[in-house]
Design an enzyme around this catalytic site. Structure first.
Site, short mmCIF file in Angstrom:
data_model
loop_
_atom_site.label_atom_id
_atom_site.label_comp_id
_atom_site.label_asym_id
_atom_site.label_seq_id
_atom_site.Cartn_x
_atom_site.Cartn_y
_atom_site.Cartn_z
N LYS A 78 0.92 -1.06 0.08
CA LYS A 78 0.01 0.12 0.13
C LYS A 78 0.87 1.28 -0.15
O LYS A 78 1.86 1.20 0.86
CB LYS A 78 -0.82 0.02 1.32
CG LYS A 78 -1.71 1.24 1.38
CD LYS A 78 -2.90 0.83 2.52
CE LYS A 78 -3.94 1.89 2.60
NZ LYS A 78 -4.87 1.99 3.79
N SER A 158 -9.84 2.32 2.64
CA SER A 158 -9.00 3.01 1.95
C SER A 158 -8.03 1.72 1.06
O SER A 158 -7.35 2.25 0.03
CB SER A 158 -8.19 3.76 2.68
OG SER A 158 -7.37 3.16 3.44
N SER A 182 -10.58 0.15 6.84
CA SER A 182 -9.62 -0.05 5.69
C SER A 182 -9.07 -1.22 5.22
O SER A 182 -8.59 -1.26 4.05
CB SER A 182 -8.74 1.36 5.58
OG SER A 182 -9.44 2.30 5.37
N1 GLN Z 1 -13.77 4.98 5.87
C1 GLN Z 1 -12.99 5.52 7.01
C2 GLN Z 1 -12.47 6.79 6.80
O1 GLN Z 1 -12.79 7.46 5.74
C3 GLN Z 1 -11.84 4.48 7.53
C4 GLN Z 1 -10.59 4.79 6.86
C5 GLN Z 1 -9.45 3.72 7.13
O2 GLN Z 1 -9.79 2.87 8.00
N2 GLN Z 1 -8.57 4.54 6.89
O3 GLN Z 1 -12.01 7.62 7.58
#
Ligand code: GLN
Length: 491
Positions: A78, A158, A182
């Site tokens: 990532k 994400s 995410s």
């Molecule tokens: N979807 C959540 C956010 O937008 C969590 C994202 C994540 O876990 N990095 O904050």
């Protein structure tokens, strides 16, 4: 030879050990799969030369009998993980062409154990999002499509690039991070396995920070066994991250296939949402029945503060993000937009470099931390967070070994279909996962079935602190019962 990309990590390990193929052959097979799958936009940087060099070096080691536990296994990383000498951007324009001079602890442990890097994977900008649509490199395609439809769906976010690449057989596993869901939500959207370990299990050193009290690294893989193998290498104490915990890393793979007989599985009544698709409800009962058939006992439990988790998360996470992102000012690294004064340089750089969702989070975070609002929002959210954590502690104190919930409230949706007019519509994706980050607990998402349109759905298991092993044992039971799911190739 069978297509090397369709092997699981565990099968590839065997093939490499038996000298059925080399790491270079395995790596080349994945590099050519990546080339053919560029339409998915899962990789934002391919590193074929480095991959081949790493593979050759590890092949020599294997020949000498010195290969580590992941010797020769090609992985995707990532773009939130700093990789020495390889551009790392968190998929934000503000990092520009930033090339770290250091390696994140998690990735350095993967290389220590013999893994091979194929390249950097797409993600939501600074990991803010649930659909991988906020990336400055554009959205990622989910290899899954609705039956009879050509619409490209999101892979979740994400860690959308990680999930898409693993599901599309472009890499044997991937690193990911999870602040509110995410790892688990994209895993559920792509029929892959994703585990967010306990807060403190993996070092956060060298990972671009989003919300430091919630961020954790973890793997996305094709099977629970593969995820267990990857987590073992990723986890561990690191003096460079004071929140990483100094307790030994177990052999997670040993938990695969272990009996779950007599385990008590909590079914939280608050996770039964109004308007939740019947298919999710059905999947949840099916999952419970599989665990029961394996000898576990099901117990209804209550997590009464669940409904406050999402609103509290959207105070805590942006607050920490606004503080963490203050460092991107155009002075030290990344993008710089000139101005007449230093303040103007800051403003121009940040206005130009941050995307809309990141700007929204910085504004929310600054607001909830500002004098006059701090007590009403930030402090309040911290108190709610303690109550959420206590809900879980009460549950575990009653002898519950793990909690079973759906991973997401829906299957994958189309690019641009959600959150356009109302960001909360997007935020709701994490309704079942944020509680786990707020409480610092481990959570795993395992593919469990399909919806009426043929899209994968996942179940989540939540465990006691540092008891990832129980999650692997239970996850394996679900995987064995549900079977594995692979998308039909259209790219
Ligand atoms: N979807 C959540 C956010 O937008 C969590 C994202 C994540 O876990 N990095 O904050």
């Amino acid at each position: 030879m069978t297509d090397l990309t369709s092997l699981t990590l565990a099968e590839a390990r065997k093939g490499l050990a038996d000298k059925t193929f080399t790491s270079l052959e395995l790596t080349d097979a994945h590099l050519s799969a990546i080339e053919k799958a560029r339409v998915l936009n899962a990789f934002v940087m391919e590193t074929p030369d480095q991959a081949r060099a790493m593979a050759k070096a590890v092949d020599e080691k294997i020949a000498r009998g010195e290969g580590g536990p992941l010797a020769g296994i090609p992985l995707g990383i990532k773009d939130l993980f700093a990789t020495k000498g390889v551009r790392t951007t968190a998929c934000s324009k503000i990092l520009g062409n930033f090339v770290p001079t250091y390696e994140s602890t998690v990735t350095s442990q993967l290389w220590r154990d013999g893994a091979v890097m194929l390249g950097k994977l797409n993600n939501d900008e600074f990991a803010m999002g649930s659909a991988n649509e906020t990336s400055c490199f554009g959205p990622v395609g989910n290899p899954w499509r609705r039956e009879g439809s050509n619409t490209t769906l999101v892979p979740g976010g994400s860690s959308g690039g990680s999930a898409s690449a693993v599901a599309a057989l472009l890499c044997m596993g991937a690193t990911a991070t999870d602040t509110g869901g995410s790892i688990r939500q994209p895993a559920a959207f792509t029929a892959t396995v994703g585990i967010k370990p306990t807060y403190g299990r993996c070092s956060r050193w060298g990972i671009v920070a989003f919300a430091s009290s919630l961020d954790q690294a973890g793997p996305i893989a094709r099977t629970t066994r593969d995820a267990a193998m990857l987590l073992r290498s990723m986890a561990g104490h690191d003096p460079k991250d004071t929140t990483s915990v100094d307790i030994p890393v177990p052999d997670y793979e040993a938990a695969i296939g272990k009996s779950v007989k007599g385990m008590k599985i909590g079914i939280p009544r608050e996770y039964r949402l109004d308007g939740m698709p019947a298919e999710i409800e059905k999947l949840w009962s099916e999952g419970a029945a599989w665990l029961k058939a394996a000898g576990a006992e099901l117990v209804e439990v209550s997590l009464p503060h669940t409904k406050y988790a999402l609103p509290a998360y959207y105070i805590v996470a942006p607050a920490e993000a606004s503080s963490n992102l203050a460092r991107y000012d155009g002075v030290r690294y990344g993008l710089r937009e000139q101005g007449k004064s230093i303040n103007e340089l800051y403003e121009n750089t940040r206005a130009e470099g941050f995307g809309a969702e990141v700007r929204r989070r910085v504004m929310i975070g600054t607001y909830v931390l500002s004098a006059g609002y701090y007590d009403a929002y930030y402090l309040r959210a911290q108190k709610v967070r303690t109550l959420i954590k206590k809900d879980f502690e009460d549950c575990f104190a009653k002898g519950i070994d793990a909690i079973l919930t759906p991973a997401t409230p829906s299957a994958a949706f189309g690019i641009g279909e959600k959150g356009g007019a109302d960001p909360v519509e997007m935020y709701l994706n994490d309704i079942f996962t944020v509680t786990v980050n707020m409480a610092g607990l481990p959570g795993i998402a395992v593919p469990s079935g399909k919806d009426a349109q043929g899209l994968p759905l996942g179940l989540q298991l939540i465990g006691r602190p540092f008891d990832e092993e129980t999650l692997f044992s239970l996850g394996e039971v679900i995987e064995q019962a549900a079977g594995r799911f692979t998308p039909a190739r259209w790219w």
